[in-house]
Design an enzyme around this catalytic site. Structure first.
Site, PDB file in Angstrom:
ATOM      1  N   ASN A 227      41.202  31.447  35.081  1.00  0.00           N
ATOM      2  CA  ASN A 227      39.797  31.725  35.403  1.00  0.00           C
ATOM      3  C   ASN A 227      39.179  32.528  34.260  1.00  0.00           C
ATOM      4  OD1 ASN A 227      40.061  34.664  35.967  1.00  0.00           O
ATOM      5  ND2 ASN A 227      41.394  33.919  37.599  1.00  0.00           N
ATOM      6  N   ASP A 298      44.145  32.213  43.490  1.00  0.00           N
ATOM      7  CA  ASP A 298      44.550  31.987  44.879  1.00  0.00           C
ATOM      8  C   ASP A 298      45.528  30.821  44.999  1.00  0.00           C
ATOM      9  OD1 ASP A 298      42.975  34.023  46.055  1.00  0.00           O
ATOM     10  OD2 ASP A 298      41.191  32.800  45.665  1.00  0.00           O
ATOM     11  N   LYS A 308      56.715  18.862  29.107  1.00  0.00           N
ATOM     12  CA  LYS A 308      55.283  18.595  28.967  1.00  0.00           C
ATOM     13  C   LYS A 308      54.910  17.260  29.627  1.00  0.00           C
ATOM     14  CE  LYS A 308      51.644  17.857  25.656  1.00  0.00           C
ATOM     15  NZ  LYS A 308      51.312  17.398  24.310  1.00  0.00           N
ATOM     16  N   PHE A 346      38.566  44.351  44.541  1.00  0.00           N
ATOM     17  CA  PHE A 346      37.282  43.832  44.052  1.00  0.00           C
ATOM     18  C   PHE A 346      36.986  42.537  44.788  1.00  0.00           C
ATOM     19  CE2 PHE A 346      35.647  45.981  40.204  1.00  0.00           C
ATOM     20  CZ  PHE A 346      36.620  46.961  40.079  1.00  0.00           C
ATOM     21  N   LYS A 360      36.618  41.079  53.931  1.00  0.00           N
ATOM     22  CA  LYS A 360      37.797  41.013  53.060  1.00  0.00           C
ATOM     23  C   LYS A 360      38.509  42.364  52.995  1.00  0.00           C
ATOM     24  CE  LYS A 360      37.289  37.831  49.793  1.00  0.00           C
ATOM     25  NZ  LYS A 360      36.770  37.228  48.559  1.00  0.00           N
ATOM     26  N   LYS A 364      42.374  42.645  54.300  1.00  0.00           N
ATOM     27  CA  LYS A 364      43.466  42.917  53.358  1.00  0.00           C
ATOM     28  C   LYS A 364      43.908  44.375  53.396  1.00  0.00           C
ATOM     29  CE  LYS A 364      42.511  39.225  50.044  1.00  0.00           C
ATOM     30  NZ  LYS A 364      42.769  38.804  48.670  1.00  0.00           N
TER      31      LYS A 364
HETATM   32  O1  C5P Z   1      40.096  36.588  45.491  1.00  0.00           O
HETATM   33  P1  C5P Z   1      39.599  37.590  46.513  1.00  0.00           P
HETATM   34  O2  C5P Z   1      38.121  37.710  46.564  1.00  0.00           O
HETATM   35  O3  C5P Z   1      40.225  37.420  47.863  1.00  0.00           O
HETATM   36  O4  C5P Z   1      40.095  38.985  45.956  1.00  0.00           O
HETATM   37  C1  C5P Z   1      39.894  40.189  46.645  1.00  0.00           C
HETATM   38  C2  C5P Z   1      40.900  41.199  46.169  1.00  0.00           C
HETATM   39  O5  C5P Z   1      42.197  40.719  46.476  1.00  0.00           O
HETATM   40  C3  C5P Z   1      40.870  41.474  44.681  1.00  0.00           C
HETATM   41  O6  C5P Z   1      41.010  42.875  44.503  1.00  0.00           O
HETATM   42  C4  C5P Z   1      42.063  40.719  44.136  1.00  0.00           C
HETATM   43  O7  C5P Z   1      42.631  41.403  43.022  1.00  0.00           O
HETATM   44  C5  C5P Z   1      42.999  40.717  45.316  1.00  0.00           C
HETATM   45  N1  C5P Z   1      43.836  39.508  45.403  1.00  0.00           N
HETATM   46  C6  C5P Z   1      45.177  39.641  45.558  1.00  0.00           C
HETATM   47  N2  C5P Z   1      45.983  38.532  45.622  1.00  0.00           N
HETATM   48  C7  C5P Z   1      45.449  37.303  45.574  1.00  0.00           C
HETATM   49  C8  C5P Z   1      44.061  37.131  45.441  1.00  0.00           C
HETATM   50  C9  C5P Z   1      43.276  38.264  45.348  1.00  0.00           C
HETATM   51  O8  C5P Z   1      45.670  40.771  45.627  1.00  0.00           O
HETATM   52  N3  C5P Z   1      46.246  36.241  45.646  1.00  0.00           N
END
Ligand code: C5P
Length: 421
Positions: A227, A298, A308, A346, A360, A364
């Protein structure tokens, strides 16, 4: 001098003409990271050493460079700058500016502002050793000291004139320490509270784990899915946390940035799986704060091809099957419980930013989430500036202005300290 309405003590940094002016750029950054608001005024001679633009980018404020405002793109009320400040630091201070200050001469922007400023003054002299020892300079110093003007340095060291002697400007860290001391002594009512200074103390000695950058999810040995994260925000946070005295571990995805000096540990990782493992291990060392600024992927390619992938085998088109990556915050962090760990994440959201980020945060198990909209003006990938909204259990805590990422990083740490105190 107006009473500050916010909790950030306001420092007017006056830069006069000496080679040490370049060090004042670091000083400006250290002051910001330590929780001070900073504006800058420069003499004409100072602008020959460092451009006003450098300070403008560092502080996010226009720099006062001449009395008549002719060289400013925006009109500046110069007396207002002096009124705004809680304290003034002159670094580097030439023999000339000390003479003007001692005798009340106000013939250009810096000397005029000094005369218009009634509050605490800190002078960091920098000059040739003979100038420093000249009876005129000695007498001026005595006049200023009798008026309770504060001095830091000069030290002994390599001077621009090629000798090693007394006259070298104090190091930015020493000047910061002197400013902090001066800020503690600001009388109540002159300034709201030296809260930011104590908040900077909040981070001292804390173990802070920061993730930054993107992850690369390998398809085969030469291709990956990634990304657009540059890692700038995470690196700026790491640098600000170091400046605030924290013991910082930075876990970085692939970026084109140099790790800040002073890290306790640095781990360079590629994929989300690597980052998850590094975060888990780093947590074992007992982090107090985890700031997940990394743009973690994700999904990853479901099947890594050890050789390859060849286009003649793939044909005219092909589909890449993807599978979910571990959620570091959702899955890895709760498996490494540590009492008192504060978790900051974030969220990049383009619609219903606050609503989605709040959901979120809760889902989380984060204590705080910094929401930002990359499509908003003055924000986003590749932009010099950035704008965030800090959300906690009770909802929005703070909405930042659009600020240079370095300035923003310092402000974020202050806001977190304030929210958590
Ligand atoms: O991608 P998303 O908006 O869900 O990310 C929210 C937070 O979760 C961010 O702080 C990101 O670093 C974290 N994250 C994570 N593991 C992932 C995707 C995101 O810890 N697989």
């Amino acid at each position: 001098m107006a009473a500050s309405t916010n909790a950030n003590p306001r420092v007017l940094l006056m830069v006069t003409g000496g080679i040490a002016a370049y060090k004042s750029c670091f000083l400006a950054r250290l002051l910001l990271q330590a929780g001070f608001s900073v504006k800058v005024a420069m003499t004409d001679a100072a602008t020959r050493f460092v451009t006003p633009m450098t300070f403008q980018v560092l502080t996010g404020h226009p720099v006062a460079t001449d009395l008549w405002g002719e060289r400013q793109s925006d009109a500046l009320d110069h007396v207002e700058y002096a009124r705004w400040a809680d304290l003034v630091v002159v670094a580097p201070a030439t023999a000339d500016i000390m003479a003007k200050a001692a005798h009340g001469i106000a013939d250009e922007i810096v000397s005029t502002m000094m005369l218009a400023f009634p509050g605490p003054l800190l002078i960091a002299p920098a000059m040739n050793d003979n100038m420093w020892r000249h009876p005129a300079t000695v007498a001026n110093r005595e006049i200023l000291a009798a008026r309770e003007v504060n001095f830091v340095g000069p030290g002994t060291g390599w001077l621009a004139c090629g000798t090693v002697d007394e006259g070298r400007m104090a190091e930015p860290e020493e000047i910061l320490a002197a400013v902090r001391k001066l800020a503690e002594g600001l009388p109540a009512g002159v300034k709201a509270e030296p809260a930011a200074v104590s908040q900077a103390g909040f981070w001292a000695g804390k173990k802070v784990l920061i993730t930054a950058g993107p992850t690369h999810e390998p398809i085969d040995p030469v291709r990956y899915v990634a990304n657009r994260s540059s890692g700038t925000m995470g690196y700026a946070l790491a640098s600000a946390a170091i400046g605030a005295g924290a013991e910082v571990t930075l876990i970085s995805g692939p970026v084109a940035l140099t790790p800040p000096r002073g890290l306790a540990d640095f781990r360079s990782v590629e994929s989300t799986a690597d980052m998850a493992q590094a975060v888990g291990e780093a947590q074992e060392t007992g982090a107090d704060w985890l700031i997940m600024s990394a743009a973690v992927a994700d999904f990853k390619p479901a099947n890594y091809a050890p050789g390859k992938l060849k286009k003649d085998v793939l044909g005219d088109g092909w589909s890449l099957a993807m599978t979910r990556n571990p959620d570091i915050l959702g899955e890895v962090v709760p498996n490494h419980p540590h009492d008192g760990l504060r978790v900051v994440g974030f969220a990049l959201e383009t619609d219903d930013m606050v609503g989605r980020a709040s959901v979120k945060r809760e889902a989380k198990g984060m204590d705080y989430i910094l929401a930002n909209d990359p499509t908003a003006a003055g924000s986003g990938f590749g932009s010099e500036n950035h704008q965030v909204t800090l959300i906690g259990v009770g909802g929005i805590i703070w909405e930042s202005d659009s600020l240079p990422k370095e300035t923003l990083a310092g402000e974020i740490l202050q806001q977190l300290a304030r929210a958590d105190n």
